[in-house]
Structures are given as structure tokens and as C-alpha cells.
Design a protein around this motif. Structure first.
Motif, mmCIF file in Angstrom:
data_model
loop_
_atom_site.group_PDB
_atom_site.id
_atom_site.type_symbol
_atom_site.label_atom_id
_atom_site.label_comp_id
_atom_site.label_asym_id
_atom_site.label_seq_id
_atom_site.Cartn_x
_atom_site.Cartn_y
_atom_site.Cartn_z
ATOM 1 N N PHE A 202 0.827 -1.212 0.000
ATOM 2 C CA PHE A 202 0.000 0.000 0.000
ATOM 3 C C PHE A 202 0.859 1.258 0.000
ATOM 4 C CE2 PHE A 202 -2.119 3.407 2.372
ATOM 5 C CZ PHE A 202 -3.259 3.587 1.589
ATOM 6 N N ALA A 203 1.879 1.280 0.862
ATOM 7 C CA ALA A 203 2.727 2.470 0.971
ATOM 8 C C ALA A 203 3.461 2.746 -0.346
ATOM 9 C CB ALA A 203 3.735 2.303 2.100
ATOM 10 N N ASN A 209 1.620 6.706 -6.904
ATOM 11 C CA ASN A 209 0.434 7.403 -7.406
ATOM 12 C C ASN A 209 0.471 8.884 -7.072
ATOM 13 O OD1 ASN A 209 -0.675 5.073 -8.534
ATOM 14 N ND2 ASN A 209 -1.745 4.519 -6.641
ATOM 15 N N GLU A 210 0.959 9.203 -5.862
ATOM 16 C CA GLU A 210 1.055 10.614 -5.471
ATOM 17 C C GLU A 210 2.059 11.370 -6.346
ATOM 18 O OE1 GLU A 210 2.021 10.458 -1.337
ATOM 19 O OE2 GLU A 210 -0.086 10.326 -0.696
ATOM 20 N N GLU A 211 3.076 10.653 -6.834
ATOM 21 C CA GLU A 211 4.071 11.265 -7.708
ATOM 22 C C GLU A 211 3.666 11.198 -9.183
ATOM 23 O OE1 GLU A 211 7.977 9.724 -6.973
ATOM 24 O OE2 GLU A 211 7.700 9.741 -4.794
ATOM 25 N N GLU A 220 -3.270 3.450 -12.493
ATOM 26 C CA GLU A 220 -2.691 3.697 -11.181
ATOM 27 C C GLU A 220 -2.172 2.385 -10.591
ATOM 28 O OE1 GLU A 220 -5.795 5.587 -8.918
ATOM 29 O OE2 GLU A 220 -4.929 7.559 -9.327
ATOM 30 N N TRP A 221 -1.193 2.521 -9.696
ATOM 31 C CA TRP A 221 -0.652 1.353 -9.008
ATOM 32 C C TRP A 221 -1.639 0.886 -7.944
ATOM 33 C CZ3 TRP A 221 3.697 -0.975 -10.698
ATOM 34 C CH2 TRP A 221 4.538 -0.236 -11.546
ATOM 35 N N SER A 222 -1.675 -0.405 -7.691
ATOM 36 C CA SER A 222 -2.538 -0.978 -6.655
ATOM 37 C C SER A 222 -1.733 -1.968 -5.827
ATOM 38 C CB SER A 222 -3.729 -1.703 -7.304
ATOM 39 O OG SER A 222 -3.265 -2.822 -8.055
ATOM 40 N N LEU A 223 -2.315 -2.439 -4.718
ATOM 41 C CA LEU A 223 -1.642 -3.454 -3.898
ATOM 42 C C LEU A 223 -1.321 -4.683 -4.737
ATOM 43 C CD1 LEU A 223 -3.144 -1.638 -1.712
ATOM 44 C CD2 LEU A 223 -3.170 -3.692 -0.287
ATOM 45 N N ARG A 224 -2.281 -5.083 -5.580
ATOM 46 C CA ARG A 224 -2.097 -6.295 -6.388
ATOM 47 C C ARG A 224 -0.978 -6.116 -7.413
ATOM 48 N NH1 ARG A 224 -4.067 -8.634 -11.157
ATOM 49 N NH2 ARG A 224 -4.271 -10.912 -11.037
ATOM 50 N N SER A 225 -0.945 -4.964 -8.070
ATOM 51 C CA SER A 225 0.082 -4.758 -9.105
ATOM 52 C C SER A 225 1.478 -4.713 -8.489
ATOM 53 C CB SER A 225 -0.198 -3.473 -9.889
ATOM 54 O OG SER A 225 -0.151 -2.334 -9.055
ATOM 55 N N ILE A 226 1.600 -4.152 -7.284
ATOM 56 C CA ILE A 226 2.907 -4.126 -6.606
ATOM 57 C C ILE A 226 3.321 -5.541 -6.215
ATOM 58 C CG2 ILE A 226 4.170 -3.332 -4.578
ATOM 59 C CD1 ILE A 226 3.687 -1.122 -6.592
ATOM 60 N N LYS A 227 2.396 -6.318 -5.665
ATOM 61 C CA LYS A 227 2.714 -7.680 -5.239
ATOM 62 C C LYS A 227 3.117 -8.546 -6.427
ATOM 63 C CE LYS A 227 0.933 -11.664 -2.705
ATOM 64 N NZ LYS A 227 -0.210 -12.241 -1.958
ATOM 65 N N LEU A 228 2.372 -8.442 -7.545
ATOM 66 C CA LEU A 228 2.691 -9.232 -8.730
ATOM 67 C C LEU A 228 4.058 -8.858 -9.290
ATOM 68 C CD1 LEU A 228 -0.755 -9.291 -10.594
ATOM 69 C CD2 LEU A 228 0.356 -11.174 -9.402
ATOM 70 N N LEU A 229 4.376 -7.572 -9.275
ATOM 71 C CA LEU A 229 5.678 -7.136 -9.777
ATOM 72 C C LEU A 229 6.802 -7.700 -8.912
ATOM 73 C CD1 LEU A 229 6.596 -3.634 -11.116
ATOM 74 C CD2 LEU A 229 8.079 -4.726 -9.443
ATOM 75 N N LEU A 230 6.640 -7.632 -7.600
ATOM 76 C CA LEU A 230 7.685 -8.102 -6.692
ATOM 77 C C LEU A 230 7.900 -9.616 -6.787
ATOM 78 C CD1 LEU A 230 6.800 -5.991 -3.527
ATOM 79 C CD2 LEU A 230 8.911 -5.817 -4.858
#
Length: 487
Positions: A202-203, A209-211, A220-230
Motif C-alpha cells: 500500500f505504501a 500514485n502521489e508522484e 494507477e498502481w494498486s496493492l495487487r500490481s505491486i505484489k505481482l511485480l515483486l
């Protein structure tokens, strides 16, 4: 605009006629001939509904991309047609699969399909029987096509060819992945934020997104998109294919033995050591999000040394002299633990002192134990890779036995499996534990936490601590145990 007959619920009969260029001169396939035969059939059957003509002049039946056919299908979908008629089945399509897909669409919208030459009418028992036979043949052909396509894609994936759209950080150039440097910089930043700054999904998404830094397709980025990328192994240069079963409506992940995994075949954005460290953190039990956002330094990390339960924040003292305390949740909520409560400021001070003392008290035995944890994790990963390589070879054996692949394909897979097993077993034999490197790594991480813990906001300080500490156990007055999680 709908005609009056359609407002009254009366649907039209569609007559579809088609000729291709090389059929223009053939007897019996001219457009006029087709129209006359279809109209005569309607008169003979006593059908007096309104007739609509759909004529494709000069189009072959190699596919369904014909203007009048598309118009006919749209009329079917909006409920304007009751019957679709052709002089012969090949007027509609010469491909059985295309024909059956069209008939499926007609049946879905309660439209009968009639071919007068073959006496084929889906409203009659004999027509439905013929349709079932054709459907069985088509299903068999679909399975054969799926097998051939899968085998071709399997062969391409096994040789490191990328088969889908490019992931974030890359672009496709002549079917090969090439690093997109601007996106790759964001990928490295996400991995660094998660691993070294301790930020959660989330952070990270919120900051990007703020940037106004968009993800793929300007979303926009989401929790899911960050997790999948990592968790995507492509960033360490590994191709993974056949991981998900997409043939069903609900996508399901397959058993790992069915995956096609090819290491070191793609350009890397993240080094293997960093990627593996991120996976270790992803697979560990995470601090609940509520505890992550708690304004107390050890919220979610502090455990009771008496019963092992979590320590939560309470308030104690008089009305004019209230202070924070850490209290065992089992004591507070269930009364099943007899441990005392501890002043929060004192516990947090003990924790900081403990971190400072850690770097001075590392014995060779402790360093060796930490290093062995890393080696054990690496060996487990290697065992999984060997199992996957053997499973891929067994599938090739089955394909060869069924006549789907040639002997040279099977031989190549056997050589690939042997190379993988030999390389991984050789890696295990020559693994050396560099205690000095381990100590420097620990000291660097602890030093980073100690130097910034008092200057960061509590939420950021907790995120940073989580990159280093798995849990803190309080056993008594000024007696705490810090369990590290840096490997």
C-alpha cells in the motif's frame, strides 16, 4: 430503426448468400440463383414472415470477417431474426469450427439455422443429431489444435522465447524482451522500497500514485500490481510459462511441476540475490496492516516471553499521569497469562540498546548459524528447480510417446535437464560461507536502523525495523530477545 413487424414481436427470416470471385461463373452458386432457391423454399414451407437479404459478393469463406455476415450476426444478437437460411453449408463457412461457432450463437439467441441442400434444420431431430455429430468432430479437432499449439509454445518457451505481452520494465522488439530503462528504474525503486525501506504494498503504491508515476497502460498502481511485480521472476532473468490454467473462466495456478522454467535467458533488472531476498520476505508472515500503521514502535513485533502471545498497547497511571504500557493480549483479553505489563518507553529504549549491542556480540557460532539459514533456503530452491526440470522432461517423454514431438526435441530436453541438475549440484558442492561478508551485511543493516530510527516518523521507522527484525520477545525487566530476519 426497427420496423413495425419487429415492434409486434415478429422476427424476420434472414437469407444469406455468398459467392467468392472464383465462383462467379460456376453454375448453381450465383447470387440470383441462391436467392431464388431460398425464397422458393420459404414459399413451399408456407413461411410468410418478412425476409431480409444479406449478400456478400466476392468474399471467400476462409473466415467470418465479411461485412454482410457481421451485419447478420448483429441482427441476430438484438433479436431481429428468427431463422437463418443458406443454400449450402459452405455458403456460411467452409471451416467446421467457424460453422459450429456460428450455430452456437444462433442457438443462444433461439434462431434456427437451415441449409436447404443438405436438408439441415436445427429445429428438427435429425438436424440436431447431425449438429451433435459435427460438434463431436469439431471438439476432437479443437483438442488436436490445442495440443499442437501448446507443444509449439512449449518448445518456444523452453528456448527462452517470450510468448505474451511484455511485463512492466520491458518492451518487445521482434518478439524478444528488451529493457525499458525508464520503467526499469521504477522496478528497482519498488524492490528497494520493499526490501531495504520496509514499505508495504500500500505504501509503495500510494507514493507512486502521489508522484503521478503510472503503471502499464497509464493505470494507477494498486496493492495487487505491486505484489505481482515483486514476485515476477522475469526481473532476475527467469522465464516462467504455463503457470496458470487460462482455459477456465476462473484462472487457476497449476502445480509447479507443470511450469516451464528457464533460468538466465532474459535481460535482468534485479540481481538474483535481491530477488530471492524479496521472495523470502514475501513468504514470511507479515505484520498485520493495523499493526504496521500503529503509532507505537514495537506494535506487531513485540511478543510475550511467558506465553508467546502478542503484546498490545494499553494505558496506565492516574488521570493526570497517563503513560503507555505493553501488555500481553492473552493476559488482557483471556486472563490465561500471568505476565506483567511494561512501560512502553522503557521497552522501546531497551530495544534500541539491544540493537547497538548486537553488532558487538556476534560470535562465529551465531554468524555460522545465520549463514546456514541462507544456505538451507538456497538448497530448497535448488531442489524445487531440479523437480521442475525432471517434470518437464517427463512431459516431453509423454509427448514423444504420443507422436506429438520428434526425437531431437526429446533429446534437447534431456540435455537441458542434465545441465540444470549438474549446475545446481555443483553450486551446492562449492558453496562457501563467508563469515566476514555476513557480519558486514548485518552491521550495515543494524547501523542503518539505529542511525535513522529516532529521526523517522514512527510508521517509516517500523517499516525499516521490519527489514531487520522478525520479532522481539520480552522476558523480564531489561531482558529482551531480538530475532533477526535479514536472510
Amino acid at each position: 430503426m426497427l420496423r413495425e413487424s419487429e415492434f409486434n414481436g415478429v422476427r424476420s427470416i434472414a437469407l444469406y448468400c455468398r459467392v467468392s470471385t472464383d465462383e462467379q461463373a460456376r453454375e448453381g452458386v450465383s447470387l440470383d440463383e441462391q436467392q431464388e432457391r431460398l425464397k422458393a423454399y420459404c414459399r413451399a414451407m408456407g413461411w410468410n414472415h418478412e425476409i431480409e437479404l444479406f449478400i456478400d459478393d466476392g468474399y471467400s469463406a476462409k473466415n467470418t470477417e465479411r461485412p454482410q455476415l457481421r451485419k447478420l450476426l448483429n441482427s441476430v444478437k438484438i433479436g431481429q431474426i428468427s431463422k437463418v437460411m443458406v443454400t449450402k453449408l459452405d455458403r456460411m463457412s467452409r471451416k467446421l469450427l467457424d460453422l459450429l461457432n456460428l450455430i452456437d450463437l444462433f442457438q443462444e439467441h433461439e434462431v434456427s439455422f437451415i441449409s436447404i441442400s443438405e436438408s439441415f434444420d436445427t429445429n428438427t431431430p435429425s438436424g440436431r443429431l447431425t449438429l451433435q455429430v459435427l460438434g463431436a468432430v469439431a471438439e476432437f479437432e479443437r483438442e488436436r489444435i490445442r495440443e499442437r499449439v501448446f507443444d509449439n509454445m512449449l518448445h518456444a518457451a523452453s528456448n527462452g522465447k517470450w510468448l505474451t505481452q511484455s511485463p512492466y520494465g520491458y518492451q518487445l522488439v521482434e518478439k524478444n524482451l528488451v529493457i525499458n530503462e525508464s520503467e526499469a528504474a521504477i522496478v528497482r525503486r519498488i524492490f528497494n522500497s520493499y526490501l531495504h525501506e520496509g514499505k508495504g504494498y500500500f505504501a509503495i503504491a500510494k507514493q507512486l500514485n502521489e508522484e503521478n508515476i503510472p503503471s502499464r497502460f497509464n493505470k494507477e498502481w494498486s496493492l495487487r500490481s505491486i505484489k505481482l511485480l515483486l514476485s515476477n521472476p522475469v526481473y532476475k532473468g527467469t522465464l516462467v510459462w504455463n503457470r496458470v490454467n487460462s482455459s477456465k473462466k476462473k484462472r487457476q495456478e497449476k502445480e509447479e511441476e507443470e511450469w516451464v522454467i528457464v533460468d538466465d535467458c532474459l535481460p535482468t533488472i534485479i540481481d538474483k540475490e535481491t530477488w530471492e531476498a524479496v521472495q523470502n520476505r514475501l513468504n514470511k508472515k507479515q505484520i498485520p496492516s493495523r499493526a504496521q500503521s500503529s503509532p507505537h514502535l514495537l506494535g506487531g513485533l513485540l511478543k510475550c516471553g511467558n506465553c508467546g502471545g502478542g503484546m498490545s498497547i494499553s494505558w496506565s497511571g492516574s488521570k493526570n499521569n497517563r503513560y503507555r504500557v505493553y501488555r500481553c493480549s492473552n493476559n488482557k483479553n483471556k486472563g490465561t497469562c500471568t505476565s506483567k505489563q511494561f512501560k512502553a518507553d522503557e521497552v522501546e529504549a531497551w530495544f534500541k540498546q539491544g540493537l547497538l549491542q548486537l553488532t558487538k556480540n556476534f560470535s562465529s557460532e551465531i554468524l555460522l548459524k545465520l549463514s546456514e539459514q541462507t544456505t538451507d533456503n538456497r538448497n530448497i530452491n535448488n531442489e524445487q528447480k531440479i523437480r521442475s526440470a525432471k517434470a518437464r522432461y517427463n512431459r516431453k517423454v509423454e509427448a514423444y510417446t504420443a507422436g506429438l514431438i520428434e526425437l531431437n526435441d526429446l533429446t534437447e530436453e534431456k540435455q537441458r535437464m542434465d545441465q540444470i541438475i549438474e549446475a545446481l549440484q555443483s553450486e551446492e558442492k562449492h558453496q562457501e560461507i563467508d563469515l566476514e561478508k555476513v557480519q558486514k551485511s548485518i552491521e550495515s543493516k543494524i547501523g542503518n536502523v539505529v542511525n535513522t530510527i529516532d529521526t523517522l516518523p514512527i510508521e517509516d521507522a517500523k517499516a525499516l525495523i521490519s527489514t531487520l527484525v522478525e520479532k522481539v520477545v520480552i522476558k523480564g525487566e531489561k531482558e529482551i530477545e531480538i530475532k533477526l530476519s535479514i536472510f
